[in-house]
Design a protein around this motif. Structure first.
Motif, PDB file in Angstrom:
ATOM      1  N   PHE A 115       0.837  -1.193   0.000  1.00 52.87           N
ATOM      2  CA  PHE A 115       0.000   0.000   0.000  1.00 52.87           C
ATOM      3  C   PHE A 115       0.872   1.243   0.000  1.00 52.87           C
ATOM      4  O   PHE A 115       2.001   1.235   0.493  1.00 52.87           O
ATOM      5  N   ASP A 116       0.313   2.347  -0.505  1.00 47.69           N
ATOM      6  CA  ASP A 116       0.994   3.640  -0.416  1.00 47.69           C
ATOM      7  C   ASP A 116       1.049   4.048   1.046  1.00 47.69           C
ATOM      8  O   ASP A 116       0.253   3.592   1.870  1.00 47.69           O
ATOM      9  N   ASP A 117       1.934   4.937   1.363  1.00 49.85           N
ATOM     10  CA  ASP A 117       2.064   5.425   2.737  1.00 49.85           C
ATOM     11  C   ASP A 117       1.073   6.540   3.052  1.00 49.85           C
ATOM     12  O   ASP A 117       1.285   7.310   3.976  1.00 49.85           O
ATOM     13  N   ASP A 118      -0.031   6.637   2.316  1.00 54.76           N
ATOM     14  CA  ASP A 118      -0.974   7.740   2.521  1.00 54.76           C
ATOM     15  C   ASP A 118      -1.969   7.491   3.649  1.00 54.76           C
ATOM     16  O   ASP A 118      -2.825   8.319   3.928  1.00 54.76           O
ATOM     17  N   GLY A 119      -1.894   6.350   4.315  1.00 54.98           N
ATOM     18  CA  GLY A 119      -2.755   6.065   5.454  1.00 54.98           C
ATOM     19  C   GLY A 119      -4.135   5.549   5.103  1.00 54.98           C
ATOM     20  O   GLY A 119      -4.935   5.271   5.978  1.00 54.98           O
ATOM     21  N   GLU A 120      -4.473   5.441   3.818  1.00 52.54           N
ATOM     22  CA  GLU A 120      -5.786   4.973   3.410  1.00 52.54           C
ATOM     23  C   GLU A 120      -5.738   3.486   3.058  1.00 52.54           C
ATOM     24  O   GLU A 120      -6.080   3.075   1.963  1.00 52.54           O
ATOM     25  N   GLU A 121      -5.350   2.682   4.006  1.00 52.35           N
ATOM     26  CA  GLU A 121      -5.204   1.250   3.788  1.00 52.35           C
ATOM     27  C   GLU A 121      -6.538   0.542   4.014  1.00 52.35           C
ATOM     28  O   GLU A 121      -7.211   0.763   5.008  1.00 52.35           O
ATOM     29  N   VAL A 122      -6.948  -0.280   3.078  1.00 50.92           N
ATOM     30  CA  VAL A 122      -8.123  -1.138   3.224  1.00 50.92           C
ATOM     31  C   VAL A 122      -7.618  -2.547   3.466  1.00 50.92           C
ATOM     32  O   VAL A 122      -6.445  -2.840   3.214  1.00 50.92           O
ATOM     33  N   PRO A 123      -8.479  -3.438   3.956  1.00 48.13           N
ATOM     34  CA  PRO A 123      -8.007  -4.820   4.104  1.00 48.13           C
ATOM     35  C   PRO A 123      -7.497  -5.353   2.766  1.00 48.13           C
ATOM     36  O   PRO A 123      -8.122  -5.154   1.721  1.00 48.13           O
ATOM     37  N   VAL A 124      -6.354  -6.016   2.809  1.00 45.00           N
ATOM     38  CA  VAL A 124      -5.717  -6.483   1.576  1.00 45.00           C
ATOM     39  C   VAL A 124      -6.645  -7.402   0.789  1.00 45.00           C
ATOM     40  O   VAL A 124      -6.622  -7.409  -0.443  1.00 45.00           O
ATOM     41  N   GLU A 125      -7.485  -8.150   1.473  1.00 44.62           N
ATOM     42  CA  GLU A 125      -8.408  -9.069   0.807  1.00 44.62           C
ATOM     43  C   GLU A 125      -9.448  -8.328  -0.027  1.00 44.62           C
ATOM     44  O   GLU A 125     -10.108  -8.926  -0.872  1.00 44.62           O
ATOM     45  N   GLU A 126      -9.623  -7.016   0.212  1.00 44.07           N
ATOM     46  CA  GLU A 126     -10.617  -6.221  -0.519  1.00 44.07           C
ATOM     47  C   GLU A 126     -10.026  -5.491  -1.727  1.00 44.07           C
ATOM     48  O   GLU A 126     -10.755  -4.824  -2.454  1.00 44.07           O
ATOM     49  N   VAL A 127      -8.745  -5.598  -1.942  1.00 43.47           N
ATOM     50  CA  VAL A 127      -8.113  -4.972  -3.108  1.00 43.47           C
ATOM     51  C   VAL A 127      -8.503  -5.802  -4.334  1.00 43.47           C
ATOM     52  O   VAL A 127      -8.254  -7.011  -4.371  1.00 43.47           O
ATOM     53  N   PRO A 128      -9.163  -5.191  -5.338  1.00 41.80           N
ATOM     54  CA  PRO A 128      -9.665  -5.962  -6.485  1.00 41.80           C
ATOM     55  C   PRO A 128      -8.618  -6.831  -7.172  1.00 41.80           C
ATOM     56  O   PRO A 128      -8.906  -7.971  -7.554  1.00 41.80           O
ATOM     57  N   SER A 129      -7.405  -6.334  -7.346  1.00 41.86           N
ATOM     58  CA  SER A 129      -6.378  -7.131  -8.021  1.00 41.86           C
ATOM     59  C   SER A 129      -5.991  -8.352  -7.177  1.00 41.86           C
ATOM     60  O   SER A 129      -5.757  -9.437  -7.720  1.00 41.86           O
ATOM     61  N   VAL A 130      -5.930  -8.191  -5.860  1.00 42.65           N
ATOM     62  CA  VAL A 130      -5.616  -9.315  -4.972  1.00 42.65           C
ATOM     63  C   VAL A 130      -6.744 -10.337  -5.027  1.00 42.65           C
ATOM     64  O   VAL A 130      -6.503 -11.550  -5.107  1.00 42.65           O
ATOM     65  N   GLN A 131      -7.987  -9.856  -5.016  1.00 40.04           N
ATOM     66  CA  GLN A 131      -9.137 -10.759  -5.127  1.00 40.04           C
ATOM     67  C   GLN A 131      -9.085 -11.564  -6.417  1.00 40.04           C
ATOM     68  O   GLN A 131      -9.345 -12.768  -6.419  1.00 40.04           O
ATOM     69  N   ARG A 132      -8.740 -10.902  -7.503  1.00 42.12           N
ATOM     70  CA  ARG A 132      -8.690 -11.594  -8.799  1.00 42.12           C
ATOM     71  C   ARG A 132      -7.636 -12.698  -8.798  1.00 42.12           C
ATOM     72  O   ARG A 132      -7.880 -13.815  -9.252  1.00 42.12           O
ATOM     73  N   ALA A 133      -6.445 -12.390  -8.286  1.00 47.75           N
ATOM     74  CA  ALA A 133      -5.384 -13.401  -8.235  1.00 47.75           C
ATOM     75  C   ALA A 133      -5.781 -14.547  -7.310  1.00 47.75           C
ATOM     76  O   ALA A 133      -5.598 -15.720  -7.652  1.00 47.75           O
ATOM     77  N   ARG A 134      -6.332 -14.216  -6.153  1.00 48.28           N
ATOM     78  CA  ARG A 134      -6.701 -15.265  -5.199  1.00 48.28           C
ATOM     79  C   ARG A 134      -7.789 -16.166  -5.770  1.00 48.28           C
ATOM     80  O   ARG A 134      -7.738 -17.390  -5.621  1.00 48.28           O
ATOM     81  N   ASN A 135      -8.778 -15.579  -6.427  1.00 46.38           N
ATOM     82  CA  ASN A 135      -9.841 -16.382  -7.030  1.00 46.38           C
ATOM     83  C   ASN A 135      -9.293 -17.340  -8.081  1.00 46.38           C
ATOM     84  O   ASN A 135      -9.692 -18.502  -8.142  1.00 46.38           O
ATOM     85  N   ALA A 136      -8.375 -16.855  -8.902  1.00 44.77           N
ATOM     86  CA  ALA A 136      -7.784 -17.710  -9.943  1.00 44.77           C
ATOM     87  C   ALA A 136      -7.002 -18.863  -9.311  1.00 44.77           C
ATOM     88  O   ALA A 136      -7.074 -20.006  -9.777  1.00 44.77           O
TER      89      ALA A 136
ATOM     90  N   ASP B 295      -7.445 -20.089  -6.229  1.00 45.05           N
ATOM     91  CA  ASP B 295      -8.421 -20.969  -5.570  1.00 45.05           C
ATOM     92  C   ASP B 295      -9.055 -21.927  -6.569  1.00 45.05           C
ATOM     93  O   ASP B 295      -9.204 -23.120  -6.295  1.00 45.05           O
ATOM     94  N   GLU B 296      -9.440 -21.404  -7.733  1.00 42.90           N
ATOM     95  CA  GLU B 296     -10.050 -22.239  -8.772  1.00 42.90           C
ATOM     96  C   GLU B 296      -9.104 -23.335  -9.242  1.00 42.90           C
ATOM     97  O   GLU B 296      -9.534 -24.413  -9.626  1.00 42.90           O
ATOM     98  N   ALA B 297      -7.813 -23.060  -9.196  1.00 42.17           N
ATOM     99  CA  ALA B 297      -6.809 -24.040  -9.620  1.00 42.17           C
ATOM    100  C   ALA B 297      -6.423 -24.989  -8.485  1.00 42.17           C
ATOM    101  O   ALA B 297      -5.605 -25.888  -8.682  1.00 42.17           O
ATOM    102  N   GLY B 298      -6.990 -24.768  -7.300  1.00 41.62           N
ATOM    103  CA  GLY B 298      -6.687 -25.641  -6.170  1.00 41.62           C
ATOM    104  C   GLY B 298      -5.360 -25.334  -5.499  1.00 41.62           C
ATOM    105  O   GLY B 298      -4.777 -26.197  -4.837  1.00 41.62           O
ATOM    106  N   ILE B 299      -4.892 -24.105  -5.645  1.00 42.37           N
ATOM    107  CA  ILE B 299      -3.614 -23.706  -5.055  1.00 42.37           C
ATOM    108  C   ILE B 299      -3.889 -22.848  -3.829  1.00 42.37           C
ATOM    109  O   ILE B 299      -4.627 -21.860  -3.896  1.00 42.37           O
ATOM    110  N   GLU B 300      -3.272 -23.212  -2.710  1.00 39.97           N
ATOM    111  CA  GLU B 300      -3.455 -22.487  -1.461  1.00 39.97           C
ATOM    112  C   GLU B 300      -2.803 -21.117  -1.549  1.00 39.97           C
ATOM    113  O   GLU B 300      -1.625 -21.000  -1.888  1.00 39.97           O
ATOM    114  N   ALA B 301      -3.581 -20.077  -1.237  1.00 43.08           N
ATOM    115  CA  ALA B 301      -3.059 -18.714  -1.292  1.00 43.08           C
ATOM    116  C   ALA B 301      -3.476 -17.944  -0.048  1.00 43.08           C
ATOM    117  O   ALA B 301      -4.614 -18.070   0.413  1.00 43.08           O
ATOM    118  N   THR B 302      -2.559 -17.167   0.476  1.00 45.54           N
ATOM    119  CA  THR B 302      -2.859 -16.246   1.561  1.00 45.54           C
ATOM    120  C   THR B 302      -2.548 -14.843   1.076  1.00 45.54           C
ATOM    121  O   THR B 302      -1.750 -14.655   0.151  1.00 45.54           O
TER     122      THR B 302
END
Length: 133
Positions: free
Chosen positions: A40-61, A63-70
Motif C-alpha cells: 500500500f501507499d504510505d498515505d494512510g488509506e489502507e483497506v483490508p488487503v483481501e478487498e483490493v480488487p487485483s488481490v481478489q482476482r489473483a486469489r480467485n484464480a 483458488d479455482e486451480a486448487g492452489i493455497e493462497a494467503t
C-alpha cells in the motif's frame, strides 16, 4: 512445500497474469503455497488487503486451480516489501508481473520488477500482462 511470493499491484490484468503463471508451473497444486503481497501507499488509506480488487482476482484464480493462497499487505517500497516477505517465508520463488515498455520506458526502467530481480538471490519469475507504457 514450495513457497511462492507474488507481488500484486493494483492492476487486475497483471494480477491475473501472475496467477496464470503460477498455475502453469510444473508443480503439484497441493505442494504449492502462495503469498499474494500487495504494498500500500504510505498515505494512510489502507483497506483490508483481501478487498483490493487485483488481490481478489489473483486469489480467485489460484483458488479455482486448487492452489493455497494467503494475502498479505505491507506499506512502503513495494520491491523491499516483496523481498522481505520472501525472506520471512523462505520463498522458493518470487513472481512479479512486469509491464511491457516502449524503448524510452526501457531506458527509465526504475521499476519494482527490476529492483526485485537485482535485489534478491531468489529465483524471480517475471510474467507479462501485455501492458505497454
Amino acid at each position: 512445500m514450495y513457497q511462492i511470493v507474488a507481488g500484486i499491484d493494483t492492476s487486475e490484468e497483471r494480477a491475473a497474469a501472475a496467477a496464470d503463471a503460477i498455475t502453469d508451473l510444473p508443480l503439484e497444486d497441493d505442494s504449492v503455497r502462495v503469498t499474494l503481497l500487495h504494498a500500500f501507499d504510505d498515505d494512510g488509506e489502507e483497506v483490508p488487503v483481501e478487498e483490493v480488487p487485483s488481490v481478489q482476482r489473483a486469489r480467485n484464480a489460484l483458488d479455482e486451480a486448487g492452489i493455497e493462497a494467503t494475502c498479505a499487505g505491507a506499506t512502503g517500497d513495494p520491491a523491499d516489501a516483496i523481498m522481505e516477505r520472501a525472506d520471512d517465508v523462505d520463498a522458493d520463488m518470487i513472481v512479479v508481473a512486469g509491464r511491457k515498455r516502449t524503448p524510452a520506458g526501457k531506458v527509465l526502467f526504475g521499476s519494482v520488477t527490476q529492483s526485485v530481480i537485482l535485489g534478491t538471490d531468489r529465483p524471480v519469475f517475471v510474467c507479462s500482462a501485455g501492458d505497454v507504457l
